[in-house]
Design a protein around this motif. Sequence first.
Motif, PDB file in Angstrom:
ATOM      1  N   TYR A 124      -2.367   3.826   2.575  1.00 42.27           N
ATOM      2  CA  TYR A 124      -3.436   2.652   2.674  1.00 42.27           C
ATOM      3  C   TYR A 124      -2.997   1.987   1.096  1.00 42.27           C
ATOM      4  O   TYR A 124      -3.117   0.788   1.277  1.00 42.27           O
ATOM      5  N   LEU A 125      -2.778   2.735   0.177  1.00 46.02           N
ATOM      6  CA  LEU A 125      -2.602   2.159  -1.093  1.00 46.02           C
ATOM      7  C   LEU A 125      -1.403   1.349  -1.194  1.00 46.02           C
ATOM      8  O   LEU A 125      -1.064   0.417  -1.772  1.00 46.02           O
ATOM      9  N   ILE A 126      -0.258   1.954  -0.295  1.00 45.15           N
ATOM     10  CA  ILE A 126       1.018   1.351  -0.241  1.00 45.15           C
ATOM     11  C   ILE A 126       1.023   0.080   0.314  1.00 45.15           C
ATOM     12  O   ILE A 126       1.393  -0.894  -0.015  1.00 45.15           O
ATOM     13  N   ILE A 127       0.077   0.065   1.610  1.00 47.26           N
ATOM     14  CA  ILE A 127      -0.006  -1.132   2.457  1.00 47.26           C
ATOM     15  C   ILE A 127      -0.749  -2.240   1.441  1.00 47.26           C
ATOM     16  O   ILE A 127      -0.333  -3.489   1.504  1.00 47.26           O
ATOM     17  N   ILE A 128      -1.796  -1.870   0.881  1.00 47.94           N
ATOM     18  CA  ILE A 128      -2.577  -2.881   0.215  1.00 47.94           C
ATOM     19  C   ILE A 128      -1.612  -3.358  -1.174  1.00 47.94           C
ATOM     20  O   ILE A 128      -1.636  -4.459  -1.418  1.00 47.94           O
ATOM     21  N   GLY A 129      -0.976  -2.851  -1.651  1.00 50.03           N
ATOM     22  CA  GLY A 129      -0.176  -3.106  -2.840  1.00 50.03           C
ATOM     23  C   GLY A 129       0.992  -4.063  -2.176  1.00 50.03           C
ATOM     24  O   GLY A 129       1.189  -4.938  -2.772  1.00 50.03           O
ATOM     25  N   ARG A 130       1.635  -3.742  -1.034  1.00 48.96           N
ATOM     26  CA  ARG A 130       2.585  -4.648  -0.660  1.00 48.96           C
ATOM     27  C   ARG A 130       1.792  -6.087  -0.175  1.00 48.96           C
ATOM     28  O   ARG A 130       2.400  -7.103  -0.416  1.00 48.96           O
ATOM     29  N   LEU A 131       0.744  -5.828   0.432  1.00 54.01           N
ATOM     30  CA  LEU A 131      -0.089  -7.248   0.608  1.00 54.01           C
ATOM     31  C   LEU A 131      -0.292  -8.019  -0.673  1.00 54.01           C
ATOM     32  O   LEU A 131      -0.309  -9.239  -0.438  1.00 54.01           O
ATOM     33  N   ILE A 132      -0.806  -7.430  -1.628  1.00 50.45           N
ATOM     34  CA  ILE A 132      -1.244  -8.170  -2.762  1.00 50.45           C
ATOM     35  C   ILE A 132       0.111  -8.654  -3.288  1.00 50.45           C
ATOM     36  O   ILE A 132       0.205  -9.878  -3.943  1.00 50.45           O
ATOM     37  N   SER A 133       1.149  -7.847  -3.257  1.00 56.57           N
ATOM     38  CA  SER A 133       2.121  -8.585  -3.849  1.00 56.57           C
ATOM     39  C   SER A 133       2.986  -9.719  -3.257  1.00 56.57           C
ATOM     40  O   SER A 133       3.168 -10.668  -3.832  1.00 56.57           O
TER      41      SER A 133
END
Length: 147
Positions: A124-133
């Motif tokens: 989930y953190l990887i997905i959120i990080g990609r979305l934020i980037s």
Amino acid sequence: MKPENPDAESAAPLLPELRSPETQCPSGGALVSGAVFNVSTSMIGAGIMSIPATFKVLGVIPGFILIPIVALSVEITVEFLLRYTNSGKVVTYGGLMAESFGKIGSIALQVCVMVTNLGAMIIYLIIIGRLISYVSVDQTPKDHPTR
């Protein structure tokens, strides 16, 4: 503007009571259908998000080999739960493991749950990080009329 009675606000329920007492679960807890829905959406959501990451790390062939292995382990787990759930008076999965395998089984379950939760949290953190980037990077073309 202060309320006249500060205790009245703290005693107010966060959500209004929408069900009548006749439609509530007899034991006062959650309904089985609600529990099944919550578990199903959690499993499907985490599964859909983790499959692409698994395939990216492992590759296509090991990923396809891993899917039947996971399906077999889920089938064995569900069969185990259905076989031993009504054998005692336990109401939790940890209690079922403790009753079936003793203290070591209960500890093993807790370790497995921690590892699974950690893995899901990382995904989930990887997905959120990609979305934020993607949101934070200005991706408008140079010839766009707003520039």
